[in-house]
Design an enzyme around this catalytic site. Structure first.
Site, PDB file in Angstrom:
ATOM      1  N   CYS A 113      -8.100  11.767  -6.423  1.00 32.56           N
ATOM      2  CA  CYS A 113      -6.639  11.871  -5.726  1.00 32.56           C
ATOM      3  C   CYS A 113      -5.643  12.800  -6.518  1.00 32.56           C
ATOM      4  O   CYS A 113      -4.633  13.290  -5.965  1.00 32.56           O
ATOM      5  CB  CYS A 113      -5.997  10.585  -5.505  1.00 32.56           C
ATOM      6  SG  CYS A 113      -6.937   9.292  -4.750  1.00 32.56           S
ATOM      7  N   HIS A 253       1.630  11.289  -4.765  1.00 34.93           N
ATOM      8  CA  HIS A 253       0.439  11.135  -3.890  1.00 34.93           C
ATOM      9  C   HIS A 253       0.750   9.797  -2.939  1.00 34.93           C
ATOM     10  O   HIS A 253       1.402   9.003  -3.786  1.00 34.93           O
ATOM     11  CB  HIS A 253      -0.650  10.788  -5.087  1.00 34.93           C
ATOM     12  CG  HIS A 253      -2.069  10.164  -4.627  1.00 34.93           C
ATOM     13  ND1 HIS A 253      -2.496  10.571  -3.373  1.00 34.93           N
ATOM     14  CD2 HIS A 253      -2.831   9.267  -4.886  1.00 34.93           C
ATOM     15  CE1 HIS A 253      -3.466   9.790  -2.924  1.00 34.93           C
ATOM     16  NE2 HIS A 253      -3.670   8.958  -4.077  1.00 34.93           N
ATOM     17  N   ASN A 283      -3.790   6.470   2.703  1.00 36.37           N
ATOM     18  CA  ASN A 283      -4.326   7.337   1.420  1.00 36.37           C
ATOM     19  C   ASN A 283      -5.186   8.336   1.664  1.00 36.37           C
ATOM     20  O   ASN A 283      -6.397   8.056   1.965  1.00 36.37           O
ATOM     21  CB  ASN A 283      -4.664   6.340   0.247  1.00 36.37           C
ATOM     22  CG  ASN A 283      -5.022   7.139  -0.936  1.00 36.37           C
ATOM     23  OD1 ASN A 283      -5.273   8.306  -1.145  1.00 36.37           O
ATOM     24  ND2 ASN A 283      -5.308   6.356  -2.114  1.00 36.37           N
TER      25      ASN A 283
HETATM   26  O1  UT7 Z   1      -5.757   6.805  -4.912  1.00 37.22           O
HETATM   27  C1  UT7 Z   1      -5.685   5.629  -5.656  1.00 37.22           C
HETATM   28  C2  UT7 Z   1      -6.292   4.679  -4.632  1.00 37.22           C
HETATM   29  N1  UT7 Z   1      -6.204   3.315  -5.110  1.00 37.22           N
HETATM   30  C3  UT7 Z   1      -4.849   2.656  -5.022  1.00 37.22           C
HETATM   31  O2  UT7 Z   1      -3.742   3.548  -5.097  1.00 37.22           O
HETATM   32  C4  UT7 Z   1      -4.858   1.179  -5.214  1.00 37.22           C
HETATM   33  C5  UT7 Z   1      -3.923   0.578  -5.960  1.00 37.22           C
HETATM   34  N2  UT7 Z   1      -3.563  -0.692  -5.619  1.00 37.22           N
HETATM   35  C6  UT7 Z   1      -3.052  -1.149  -4.475  1.00 37.22           C
HETATM   36  O3  UT7 Z   1      -2.432  -0.511  -3.818  1.00 37.22           O
HETATM   37  C7  UT7 Z   1      -3.071  -2.797  -4.498  1.00 37.22           C
HETATM   38  O4  UT7 Z   1      -3.710  -3.427  -5.440  1.00 37.22           O
HETATM   39  C8  UT7 Z   1      -3.730  -3.135  -3.146  1.00 37.22           C
HETATM   40  C9  UT7 Z   1      -2.943  -3.038  -1.986  1.00 37.22           C
HETATM   41  C10 UT7 Z   1      -5.156  -2.868  -3.074  1.00 37.22           C
HETATM   42  C11 UT7 Z   1      -3.966  -4.858  -3.010  1.00 37.22           C
HETATM   43  O5  UT7 Z   1      -2.579  -5.367  -3.254  1.00 37.22           O
HETATM   44  P1  UT7 Z   1      -2.451  -6.697  -4.237  1.00 37.22           P
HETATM   45  O6  UT7 Z   1      -0.985  -7.217  -4.254  1.00 37.22           O
HETATM   46  O7  UT7 Z   1      -2.740  -6.210  -5.523  1.00 37.22           O
HETATM   47  O8  UT7 Z   1      -3.377  -7.746  -3.626  1.00 37.22           O
HETATM   48  P2  UT7 Z   1      -4.720  -8.565  -4.282  1.00 37.22           P
HETATM   49  O9  UT7 Z   1      -5.780  -7.682  -4.615  1.00 37.22           O
HETATM   50  O10 UT7 Z   1      -3.948  -9.161  -5.591  1.00 37.22           O
HETATM   51  O11 UT7 Z   1      -4.747  -9.656  -3.249  1.00 37.22           O
HETATM   52  C12 UT7 Z   1      -3.803 -10.554  -3.053  1.00 37.22           C
HETATM   53  C13 UT7 Z   1      -4.433 -11.524  -2.028  1.00 37.22           C
HETATM   54  C14 UT7 Z   1      -5.877 -11.923  -2.263  1.00 37.22           C
HETATM   55  O12 UT7 Z   1      -6.005 -13.468  -1.860  1.00 37.22           O
HETATM   56  P3  UT7 Z   1      -5.809 -14.717  -2.966  1.00 37.22           P
HETATM   57  O13 UT7 Z   1      -6.780 -14.499  -3.931  1.00 37.22           O
HETATM   58  O14 UT7 Z   1      -4.463 -14.623  -3.319  1.00 37.22           O
HETATM   59  O15 UT7 Z   1      -5.933 -15.713  -1.980  1.00 37.22           O
HETATM   60  C15 UT7 Z   1      -6.802 -11.210  -1.506  1.00 37.22           C
HETATM   61  O16 UT7 Z   1      -7.965 -11.685  -1.183  1.00 37.22           O
HETATM   62  O17 UT7 Z   1      -4.345 -11.017  -0.709  1.00 37.22           O
HETATM   63  C16 UT7 Z   1      -5.734 -10.946  -0.420  1.00 37.22           C
HETATM   64  N3  UT7 Z   1      -6.068  -9.506   0.380  1.00 37.22           N
HETATM   65  C17 UT7 Z   1      -5.813  -9.335   1.728  1.00 37.22           C
HETATM   66  N4  UT7 Z   1      -5.097 -10.312   2.512  1.00 37.22           N
HETATM   67  C18 UT7 Z   1      -5.312  -9.774   3.739  1.00 37.22           C
HETATM   68  C19 UT7 Z   1      -6.516  -8.710  -0.132  1.00 37.22           C
HETATM   69  N5  UT7 Z   1      -6.768  -7.557   0.626  1.00 37.22           N
HETATM   70  C20 UT7 Z   1      -6.253  -8.215   1.670  1.00 37.22           C
HETATM   71  C21 UT7 Z   1      -6.068  -7.534   3.255  1.00 37.22           C
HETATM   72  N6  UT7 Z   1      -5.472  -8.468   4.142  1.00 37.22           N
HETATM   73  N7  UT7 Z   1      -6.380  -6.637   3.595  1.00 37.22           N
END
Ligand code: UT7
Length: 367
Positions: A113, A253, A283
């Site tokens: 990216c 970005h 993204n």
């Molecule tokens: O160009 C570079 C590309 N990448 C990025 O920029 C990614 C950077 N990271 C992020 O943007 C964030 O980490 C995410 C948006 C990917 C995830 O957000 P988060 O606040 O870090 O969530 P998490 O992975 O800690 O998940 C929190 C909870 C989990 O459930 P439990 O374990 O707390 O019960 C996940 O299983 O949310 C759950 N979860 C979802 N729930 C509903 C993960 N994905 C989803 C979803 N819908 N799509």
């Protein structure tokens, strides 16, 4: 030493829209979670007949038209992409042929990216050194082809699209003022697409193991991104001899609204100075910065003389920032229609294929 001005810009976005509600029918997610955690409401997905090169060509031609520059005047084409059409040939060569850039060198650049910032800097430095005069830099993606539509942690994030800049040499001060590029391969595992390369060529096993999909440790990438967005911006501004108060626009970005918000706080800059469109496109990796720039210009935000910081991060890990004085529209001479470019390019491509066929035919007869 000539200056490298951004004299053209263009974007291409596929029409099909995939909303959060659509995704909620495919995986266990919902609109509220996606909007709260990412700021994304919808993204675009390329049609089956649209490829990374298709979007790149459309964006590139628009950028050439804005710059009022004929493709034959290009010296260099760089396509930055995280979803190139093939391992080789380079997507940039497909673009070169389809737009009829008869004398341009062309190559792909992979810095995920951050690729558009790296590519713009490479083109600008080639112009500054005097080795070329005109360059076309494109960020183009069809990431939807590498998304695991059963993995809710990644499939909600990515979208398809392309954006392009034309850079041109000029004696007039301005254009690209500074840039920084960084990497940290110790974080390579946090964002990968492993399958299809030389280590994991496509086999039934790699397919079964999902190696051809994007895999990500979201939290690790989030922590890294919030750390580097602000620091790279400050570093590039210092190199340009500017302060945050001098900046008119930050074009980051577009990965996650919360990452941009955190960068704004770190830089003590109002969020209003950040161009944000992650809500509509998700993204789009290398394409996100030029798409945001084109929209900012079209909405009348980005004006000639504005000081802009482009800043991004991505897999690798890579990150970088580039400071530019926005050149803005240059007075049009006689504007060529995009279809004229395409027609000329097609004729040229057919002619070259016919010559290659004849050469092969004649050499077989000689044998
Ligand atoms: O160009 C570079 C590309 N990448 C990025 O920029 C990614 C950077 N990271 C992020 O943007 C964030 O980490 C995410 C948006 C990917 C995830 O957000 P988060 O606040 O870090 O969530 P998490 O992975 O800690 O998940 C929190 C909870 C989990 O459930 P439990 O374990 O707390 O019960 C996940 O299983 O949310 C759950 N979860 C979802 N729930 C509903 C993960 N994905 C989803 C979803 N819908 N799509």
């Amino acid at each position: 030493m000539p200056y490298a001005h951004i004299t053209g810009w263009g974007m291409s976005i596929p029409e099909p829209v995939l909303t959060n509600e659509d995704l909620a029918k495919m995986v266990d997610t919902n609109d509220e979670w996606i909007r709260d955690r990412t700021g994304i409401r919808e993204r675009r997905i390329a049609r089956e007949d649209q490829f990374t090169s298709t979007l790149a060509v459309e964006a590139g031609i628009k950028a050439l038209q804005a710059a009022n520059l004929a493709p034959t005047e290009l010296d260099l084409i760089i396509v930055a992409s995280s979803s190139p059409e093939y391992i080789f040939p380079a997507t940039a060569c497909i673009v070169q042929d389809q737009i009829g850039a008869a004398k341009a060198g062309a190559f792909d650049l992979l810095a995920a990216c951050s690729g558009f910032i790296y590519a713009t800097n490479m083109a600008a430095q080639s112009i500054r050194s005097g080795s070329i005069k005109n360059a076309l830099v494109i960020g183009s993606e069809t990431l939807s082809r590498f998304v695991n539509w059963k993995d809710r942690s990644t499939c909600i994030l990515f979208g398809d699209g392309a954006g392009a800049f034309v850079l041109q040499a000029s004696e007039r001060p301005g254009g690209v003022l500074s840039a920084v590029m960084h990497s940290d391969g110790s974080g390579a595992e946090s964002l990968t697409l492993l399958g299809g390369g030389a280590r994991y060529p496509a086999t039934e096993t790699t397919l079964a193991e999902g190696k051809h999909y994007i895999q990500m440790d979201g939290k690790a990438v989030f922590r890294f991104a919030t750390r580097v967005m602000g620091s790279a911006t400050k570093e590039a501004l210092a190199l340009a001899g500017l302060k945050t108060e001098d900046v008119d626009w930050i074009i980051p970005h577009q990965a996650n609204f919360r990452i941009i918000e955190t960068a704004a706080k770190y830089l003590k800059m109002p969020l209003e100075k950040f161009v944000i469109n992650v809500d509509r496109y998700g993204n789009t990796s290398t394409a996100s910065i030029p798409i945001a720039a084109v929209e900012a210009f079209e909405k009348g935000k980005l004006k000639s003389g504005d000081k802009v910081v482009f800043v991004g991060f991505g897999a690798g890990l890579t990150w970088g920032a580039l400071v530019a004085e926005w050149t803005g529209p240059i007075p049009a001479k006689k504007q060529a229609h995009p279809e004229q470019y395409r027609l000329f390019a097609r004729l040229r491509s057919w002619a070259r294929r016919a010559i290659r066929f004849l050469e092969g035919f004649l050499s077989r007869r000689e044998l």
